[in-house]
Design a protein around this motif. Structure first.
Motif, PDB file in Angstrom:
ATOM      1  N   GLY A  32      -1.037  28.788 -33.981  1.00 43.05           N
ATOM      2  CA  GLY A  32      -1.112  27.368 -33.688  1.00 43.05           C
ATOM      3  C   GLY A  32      -2.132  26.644 -34.551  1.00 43.05           C
ATOM      4  N   GLN A  33      -2.010  25.331 -34.619  1.00 46.08           N
ATOM      5  CA  GLN A  33      -2.971  24.525 -35.356  1.00 46.08           C
ATOM      6  C   GLN A  33      -4.356  24.678 -34.724  1.00 46.08           C
ATOM      7  N   GLY A  34      -5.335  25.099 -35.539  1.00 47.88           N
ATOM      8  CA  GLY A  34      -6.694  25.262 -35.065  1.00 47.88           C
ATOM      9  C   GLY A  34      -6.939  26.511 -34.249  1.00 47.88           C
ATOM     10  N   GLU A  35      -5.954  27.380 -34.146  1.00 49.49           N
ATOM     11  CA  GLU A  35      -6.073  28.590 -33.331  1.00 49.49           C
ATOM     12  C   GLU A  35      -6.701  29.725 -34.116  1.00 49.49           C
ATOM     13  N   CYS A  36      -7.414  30.594 -33.402  1.00 51.15           N
ATOM     14  CA  CYS A  36      -7.887  31.855 -33.957  1.00 51.15           C
ATOM     15  C   CYS A  36      -7.107  32.978 -33.277  1.00 51.15           C
ATOM     16  N   LEU A  37      -6.309  33.689 -34.070  1.00 46.81           N
ATOM     17  CA  LEU A  37      -5.462  34.773 -33.569  1.00 46.81           C
ATOM     18  C   LEU A  37      -6.011  36.105 -34.054  1.00 46.81           C
ATOM     19  N   GLY A  38      -6.295  37.007 -33.138  1.00 46.79           N
ATOM     20  CA  GLY A  38      -6.709  38.352 -33.509  1.00 46.79           C
ATOM     21  C   GLY A  38      -5.500  39.228 -33.758  1.00 46.79           C
ATOM     22  N   LEU A  39      -5.591  40.112 -34.740  1.00 47.17           N
ATOM     23  CA  LEU A  39      -4.512  41.058 -35.042  1.00 47.17           C
ATOM     24  C   LEU A  39      -5.117  42.454 -35.032  1.00 47.17           C
ATOM     25  N   ILE A  40      -4.757  43.245 -34.015  1.00 44.90           N
ATOM     26  CA  ILE A  40      -5.349  44.565 -33.861  1.00 44.90           C
ATOM     27  C   ILE A  40      -4.257  45.620 -33.803  1.00 44.90           C
ATOM     28  N   GLY A  41      -4.692  46.869 -33.947  1.00 48.26           N
ATOM     29  CA  GLY A  41      -3.766  47.991 -33.889  1.00 48.26           C
ATOM     30  C   GLY A  41      -4.391  49.187 -34.571  1.00 48.26           C
ATOM     31  N   LEU A 201      -9.697  24.732 -38.798  1.00 49.04           N
ATOM     32  CA  LEU A 201      -9.085  25.830 -39.539  1.00 49.04           C
ATOM     33  C   LEU A 201      -8.309  26.732 -38.587  1.00 49.04           C
ATOM     34  N   SER A 202      -7.104  27.135 -39.005  1.00 51.81           N
ATOM     35  CA  SER A 202      -6.321  28.125 -38.256  1.00 51.81           C
ATOM     36  C   SER A 202      -6.594  29.487 -38.882  1.00 51.81           C
ATOM     37  N   THR A 203      -6.860  30.495 -38.044  1.00 50.58           N
ATOM     38  CA  THR A 203      -7.359  31.774 -38.557  1.00 50.58           C
ATOM     39  C   THR A 203      -6.639  32.954 -37.913  1.00 50.58           C
ATOM     40  N   ILE A 204      -6.350  33.966 -38.746  1.00 43.25           N
ATOM     41  CA  ILE A 204      -5.919  35.263 -38.220  1.00 43.25           C
ATOM     42  C   ILE A 204      -6.977  36.278 -38.628  1.00 43.25           C
ATOM     43  N   LEU A 205      -7.470  37.024 -37.660  1.00 43.79           N
ATOM     44  CA  LEU A 205      -8.558  37.972 -37.880  1.00 43.79           C
ATOM     45  C   LEU A 205      -8.099  39.390 -37.596  1.00 43.79           C
ATOM     46  N   ILE A 206      -8.138  40.242 -38.626  1.00 43.91           N
ATOM     47  CA  ILE A 206      -7.974  41.682 -38.438  1.00 43.91           C
ATOM     48  C   ILE A 206      -9.367  42.283 -38.302  1.00 43.91           C
ATOM     49  N   ALA A 207      -9.606  43.007 -37.235  1.00 43.11           N
ATOM     50  CA  ALA A 207     -10.898  43.655 -37.047  1.00 43.11           C
ATOM     51  C   ALA A 207     -10.746  44.803 -36.065  1.00 43.11           C
ATOM     52  N   HIS A 208     -11.506  45.874 -36.321  1.00 40.14           N
ATOM     53  CA  HIS A 208     -11.524  46.989 -35.390  1.00 40.14           C
ATOM     54  C   HIS A 208     -12.605  46.807 -34.323  1.00 40.14           C
ATOM     55  N   ASP A 209     -13.509  45.859 -34.547  1.00 44.03           N
ATOM     56  CA  ASP A 209     -14.545  45.572 -33.562  1.00 44.03           C
ATOM     57  C   ASP A 209     -13.933  44.696 -32.470  1.00 44.03           C
ATOM     58  N   LEU A 210     -13.486  45.332 -31.396  1.00 49.12           N
ATOM     59  CA  LEU A 210     -12.788  44.612 -30.339  1.00 49.12           C
ATOM     60  C   LEU A 210     -13.696  43.638 -29.606  1.00 49.12           C
ATOM     61  N   ASP A 211     -14.988  43.915 -29.551  1.00 47.66           N
ATOM     62  CA  ASP A 211     -15.914  42.976 -28.918  1.00 47.66           C
ATOM     63  C   ASP A 211     -15.830  41.617 -29.597  1.00 47.66           C
ATOM     64  N   ILE A 212     -15.840  41.620 -30.934  1.00 45.45           N
ATOM     65  CA  ILE A 212     -15.762  40.366 -31.686  1.00 45.45           C
ATOM     66  C   ILE A 212     -14.394  39.723 -31.496  1.00 45.45           C
TER      67      ILE A 212
END
Length: 256
Positions: A32-41, A201-212
């Motif tokens: 979405g516009q202005g959304e921060c989406l986490g991508l984990i796996g 800003l719309s953001t997709i974040l890949i990270a293994h640090d699940l806390d963040i």
């Protein structure tokens, strides 16, 4: 995002195989516009391959990618960057021998295609330097402006990578493991830099640090063996049985 708003990014039915290895299968998710989406796996789930498809380094076997409603499935990477779709990489892409300011100034001019060199107008070069200094000031790295990137600490180099991306004035920013190898304090500072400087800003974040991931993301998408098994709020993902199984039974609910 309202029901009728056009997503900043839409990934629709994307599939990708390398030979007989199916890496992604029918992946659909919107940002979405202005959304921060986490991508984990788990490792090998297909996260970076999906980033490579979104940014044009790979073409999907099936499906499409739309940026602000426009089909960009076969657009070249540089065209996507100039439109405002920017990414970071797991490995630093800054020029180590150039100063921090020069790296950011190069990025500031790259979106317009002007580059940075003797052929550039003095006014354009000065404007790029000013934009670089403004980012460095807000990221609390102004005292590092004249240093070569190679002379910075690893944590500072990762922040410079993010600042280079922000200097391109993205509308959508894809962050591929930006906090890998950083201490908890360094990782939190880097994410705060993105949140502070990336207004609208719309953001997709890949990270293994699940806390963040669970703390900063509005929604979290979970990939496992190339399939999207869940996409929901952080609290819902913590309780999702499939997401927990993808992490070999780890209790996602314990993440902050």
């Amino acid at each position: 995002m309202s029901a009728n708003a056009v997503p900043a990014l839409a990934i629709e039915g994307v599939a990708k195989s390398f030979g007989g290895l199916k890496v992604l299968s029918d992946v659909s998710v919107t940002l979405g516009q202005g959304e921060c989406l986490g991508l984990i796996g788990p490792n090998g789930a297909g996260k970076t391959t999906l980033f490579n498809i979104v940014t044009g380094f790979l073409i999907p076997d099936q499906g499409r990618v739309a940026f602000a409603g426009e089909d960009i499935t076969r657009a070249k990477p540089d065209m996507r960057v100039r439109a405002g779709l920017v990414r970071t990489f797991q490995k630093s892409m800054a020029f180590p021998e150039l100063s921090v300011r020069e790296n950011l100034a190069l990025a500031a001019r790259s979106r317009s295609g002007e580059g940075y060199g003797w052929f550039g107008s003095r006014k354009a070069v000065a404007a790029a330097d000013e934009a670089a200094d403004a980012l460095l000031t807000r990221a609390q790295l102004r005292d590092r402006a004249g240093l070569p990137v190679a002379g910075l600490s690893y944590g500072e180099q990762r922040i410079v990578d993010v600042l280079v991306s922000l200097a391109m004035r993205p509308r959508v920013l894809l962050l591929d493991e930006p906090t890998a190898g950083l201490s908890r304090a360094e990782g939190e500072h880097l994410i705060e830099v993105v949140r502070t400087l990336g207004e609208d800003l719309s953001t997709i974040l890949i990270a293994h640090d699940l806390d963040i991931v669970f703390r900063v993301c509005d929604r979290v998408a979970v990939l496992d063996l190339g399939r999207l098994i869940a996409c929901d709020t952080p609290d819902a993902i913590k309780a999702h049985e499939g997401a927990q199984a993808a992490y070999l039974g780890a209790s996602l609910g314990e993440a902050a």
